[in-house]
Design an enzyme around this catalytic site. Structure first.
Site, mmCIF file in Angstrom:
data_model
loop_
_atom_site.group_PDB
_atom_site.id
_atom_site.type_symbol
_atom_site.label_atom_id
_atom_site.label_comp_id
_atom_site.label_asym_id
_atom_site.label_seq_id
_atom_site.Cartn_x
_atom_site.Cartn_y
_atom_site.Cartn_z
ATOM 1 N N ARG A 187 57.361 36.390 43.949
ATOM 2 C CA ARG A 187 57.336 37.779 43.492
ATOM 3 C C ARG A 187 56.006 38.461 43.869
ATOM 4 N NH1 ARG A 187 56.901 42.080 42.821
ATOM 5 N NH2 ARG A 187 57.516 43.536 41.193
ATOM 6 N N LYS A 188 55.037 37.665 44.310
ATOM 7 C CA LYS A 188 53.760 38.232 44.734
ATOM 8 C C LYS A 188 53.809 38.445 46.252
ATOM 9 C CE LYS A 188 53.359 37.361 40.540
ATOM 10 N NZ LYS A 188 52.529 36.904 39.487
ATOM 11 N N LEU A 189 52.717 38.918 46.862
ATOM 12 C CA LEU A 189 52.807 39.231 48.294
ATOM 13 C C LEU A 189 52.903 37.980 49.151
ATOM 14 C CD1 LEU A 189 51.998 42.092 47.434
ATOM 15 C CD2 LEU A 189 50.627 42.206 49.508
#
Ligand SMILES: *Cc1c(COP(=O)(O)O)cnc(C)c1O
Length: 387
Positions: A187-189
């Site tokens: 869900r993060k980059l």
């Protein structure tokens, strides 16, 4: 455009993974070295260099990174640590892992971040640290918080889970930080499946957390493997198994090469959202503060129920879902979860407002202009119908 065809849903996030990551993972598997090894060491070096930190210590998640950060700071039972309630619940949970008490402070309504104004009122004689979250990638004002922490003799831990590639005062978030925790959840980059990192300034702390993540052995498995004769390790304190695997690090090294392009693409899409959303009453997108630039890990909009003709946040989410758009409720408020029921806290009006009235719009590298217009059209429709 109206409804999207089935099977053509617009997700809120898709990690940017491809054949290069798959090949790198396969290469690690075929090398036979799959646990923490040379790729983890390289990933630590390259990651720390990218964010401008002295030391990088890879771990299994940002949650475990936060835990080790608090151990490094010497926080324990009887201590209080100030955290935003407006954060993923792991921020507060990490404080409980060391037996200390998380104390919730409110956040700034514009950025969703702690500020000296919200933290100062909850400092007590038992406060030992502040966990400053760069929420959704929005850079928090680190210098202002550091000044407060120095005045009260508090440790400053940065939860930079979402902030890879964000900038503070023209430098990467993390540059010059005493201790910062990062996440590689999809869900993060930048993702390694699961995974995390601690970046640190102090050599002694870096050495200690390097050992703590590996059962507090004084000799790493990699060092043991490299030595020709027999070697005997000892266990210096109660450690943990918070290691990252070389398979994950191999993927992370490829992802790191893409980071600049990831951030640039997200900023372009965010700028386009600003244009498209500008004329919808009661929809206020999160914006960069004066002191930095977001990577737009989360692009959230705050609805003003008095002005927005489309009803409340949940009705809006339902309307988006019916039109094939997977938006999400905004960032959670930990103090409203059963796990924190009964916790004493000061009033948290901005936290409650943000968590109640905000939603996160789809933003990922492959989001097309047509998809972005569709998202905004669905948001705008009640305003058009009312006109
Ligand atoms: C995602 C997130 C975490 C937890 O990260 P994991 O790597 O999933 O453990 C912690 N803090 C914040 C602010 C996050 O967004």
């Amino acid at each position: 455009m109206s409804g999207a065809p089935a099977g053509d849903r617009i997700p809120v996030m898709i990690p940017w993974l491809g054949k290069a990551e798959a090949d790198a993972a396969a290469e690690a598997v075929l090398s036979g070295w799959v646990a923490q090894g040379p790729r983890v060491a390289r990933f630590e070096e390259e990651f720390a260099a990218r964010v401008g930190a002295r030391h990088g210590v890879a771990v299994s998640s940002c949650t475990t990174a936060l835990h080790l950060a608090l151990v490094a700071c010497g926080i324990g039972p009887g201590d209080e640590v100030i955290v935003p309630s407006f954060s993923f619940i792991a921020t507060a949970n990490a404080v409980r892992y060391v037996g200390a008490t998380p104390v919730f402070a409110d956040v700034d309504l514009e950025t969703g971040n702690l500020s000296p104004e919200t933290v100062e009122p909850v400092v007590t004689g038992r406060t030992r640290a502040v966990i400053l979250v760069h929420q959704g990638g929005m850079p928090a004002d680190v210098d202002a918080m550091r000044t407060l922490c120095i005045r009260h003799e508090l440790e400053l831990v940065e939860d930079a889970a979402c902030a890879i590639g964000s900038e503070y005062l023209g430098k990467p978030v993390g540059a010059g930080s005493l201790i910062a925790a990062w996440s590689f959840h999809p869900r993060k980059l930048l993702t390694t499946g699961e995974g995390g990192m601690l970046t640190l300034d102090r050599e002694d702390w870096a050495q200690r957390v390097r050992r703590l993540r590996e059962h507090a052995m004084d000799l790493s498995a990699a060092a043991r493997h490299a030595s020709s004769g027999p070697s005997f390790e000892s266990y210096l304190e109660t450690g943990f198994n918070y290691r990252m695997t070389d398979i994950q690090a191999a993927v992370g090294l490829v992802q790191l090469e893409k980071l600049d392009a990831m951030v640039e693409r997200r900023r372009q899409l965010a700028a386009r959202y600003y244009e498209l959303l500008a004329d919808i009453p009661g929809v206020r997108p999160v914006r960069d503060p004066e002191h930095g630039r977001s990577n737009f890990q989360s692009f959230w909009v705050l609805l003003d129920p008095a002005q927005f003709p489309g009803g409340g946040r949940d009705a809006t989410l339902n309307r988006l879902a019916a039109a094939g758009v997977s938006a999400r409720r905004g960032i959670m408020a930990s103090h409203l979860e059963p796990a924190y029921e009964g916790t004493d806290h000061v009033p948290l009006p901005n936290t409650e407002r943000l968590t109640r009235d905000s939603l996160i719009l789809p933003l990922f590298h492959a989001l097309t202009e047509a998809q972005q217009e569709h998202v905004v059209d669905v948001l705008r429709k009640p305003a058009d119908d009312a006109a």
